[in-house]
Design a protein around this motif. Sequence first.
Motif, PDB file in Angstrom:
ATOM      1  N   ARG A 269       0.842  -1.197   0.000  1.00 11.59           N
ATOM      2  CA  ARG A 269       0.000   0.000   0.000  1.00 11.59           C
ATOM      3  C   ARG A 269       0.882   1.253   0.000  1.00 11.59           C
ATOM      4  O   ARG A 269       1.863   1.335   0.743  1.00 11.59           O
ATOM      5  N   GLU A 273      -2.454   6.015   0.653  1.00 10.22           N
ATOM      6  CA  GLU A 273      -3.511   5.008   0.734  1.00 10.22           C
ATOM      7  C   GLU A 273      -3.584   4.409   2.146  1.00 10.22           C
ATOM      8  O   GLU A 273      -4.672   4.185   2.683  1.00 10.22           O
ATOM      9  N   GLU A 277      -6.803   4.630   4.643  1.00  8.03           N
ATOM     10  CA  GLU A 277      -7.438   3.395   5.092  1.00  8.03           C
ATOM     11  C   GLU A 277      -7.427   3.319   6.616  1.00  8.03           C
ATOM     12  O   GLU A 277      -8.406   2.876   7.230  1.00  8.03           O
TER      13      GLU A 277
END
Length: 547
Positions: A269, A273, A277
Amino acid sequence: MLAAAIGDCVHVAGLHVVIRIAREAGFETIMLGPAVAPERVVDAIREHDPDLVAISYRLSPQAGANVLRHFQRLVQEAGLSRRRFVFGGTPPVCRIAERLPLFERAFDGTEGPEAVLAYFRGVPLEERQVSWPQTLPERIAFRAPEPIIRHHYGQPSFEETLEGVRLLAESETLDVISLGVDQNTQEHFFHPEEADPKQDGAGGVPVRTPEQFRALYEASRTGNYPLMRSYAGTRNLIRMAEVLHETINLAWGAIPLTWYSVLDGRSDRSLRETILEAQEVMRWHASRGIPVEMNESHHWSLRDAHDTIAVVMAYLAARNAKAAGVRHYVAQYMFNTPPETSFAMDLAKMLAKVELIESLQDETFEVFRETRVGLRSHPPNLDEAKGHMAASIFLQMALKPHILHVVAYSEADHAATAPEIIESCRIARGVVRDFLGGAPDMTADPRVQARKEELLAEAQVLLDAIASLAPPGVEDPFTDADTLTRAVTIGLLDTPHFAGNPAPEVRGELVTQPVDGKIVAVDPDSGRILTERERVDRILQRASARS
């Protein structure tokens, strides 16, 4: 209750503790004292007609067996054996007392005051489960003023882990079992076809189905019914949180703000991101009333970032949790990280973190302090590690933690077994009770206070620099994923361990050095200590020139 240390035994300290507990339970007590002859105890039973007789003996088991058998015979001959008798002593003597029909219960000191109080109040052992709270805030309040004790556990064998969970619960030595699941579980639980079977059990217990999580939870439904949580996933974070919530009654979620990403290679990731998240996962937990812990600050210290970055990241993690609506926040303070940190400078760093994090507290945001020994600091010699663990816990108690995360003394050599965890938690509980019995205020040390104030000032410099990166219109730069990503990308947030990392987000240009127990940033050419102002100005100037 009539109490006496019988025979030649003069050790009455433990008996006086039991007397205090008995009074709390509503008993009137009569203490006959030390080295009381069995015949005199029998005479006192006749005279006072007690409901309960408490006998103590802490000398050799061989002599104890003779004294207790003689006492039992005298009681039987006097026709007094119908009343209740309880025994307290060393474990070997307790095993002898348990074999005598006279005594209905023997306490060897390992049970804890809760078990003794429950006995005096007449609570049957099989009914005590109702008295063990099953939410984190309630469990903390129940244990106060002592912290609740947490330990991680996971063996490469699922069957061994299942049995170990049961043993841990039955021991009643810890309040929270953190399942240490293997890397395949963390990364590939929902994508088993991508898992490498050769890595099964690497780093913890292999759990492949929700039913296995439920089985581990059911194994813990005995003893003191500990809370349960688990290592977080490194992908599909919300799906994993849902499984844990449904199967193990997740005590709290542990979520990194920037890690388990390209920063450490545990996921692919991107940093932006990852932050987005993490914020989404925190909101998911918050909406269900599940407490949240941010595994953030110590990850920077584990990678030799200097103390100022560790303090700032502790604050940023908490600020993001509050912005996500988290009501109960677990702030983890990992001591002895890096291991070159001295006890005095370690305490100062933690106090700076506490001051920043708890400045966020209000009626919507409550902070629980969780302390632990550092991953890298345990000596490989197990005897030395026991001493280090106990010393670190004594230092940690200066922070008045709500949660004590014990890391077993064996961890530098091998993953702790259930018996080693039980032993470590008992050592920890002993340290806690010694500290609470009256310890000096280590936080008042002038060196500690001076370093704390220095770190707070340095942290403000770094926070101001991060805020300056925010584009116009950003309401809170400290919760803005783009601003935080840029802070890492230009090197405001950096570690020496980023060197060689191919991820475009990281620089790896920071050079740090332990100096007088502190971890400081130094000039890479001269080795001179850099103030945070000097470091930040250099980075901002370079970033401005590049743009």
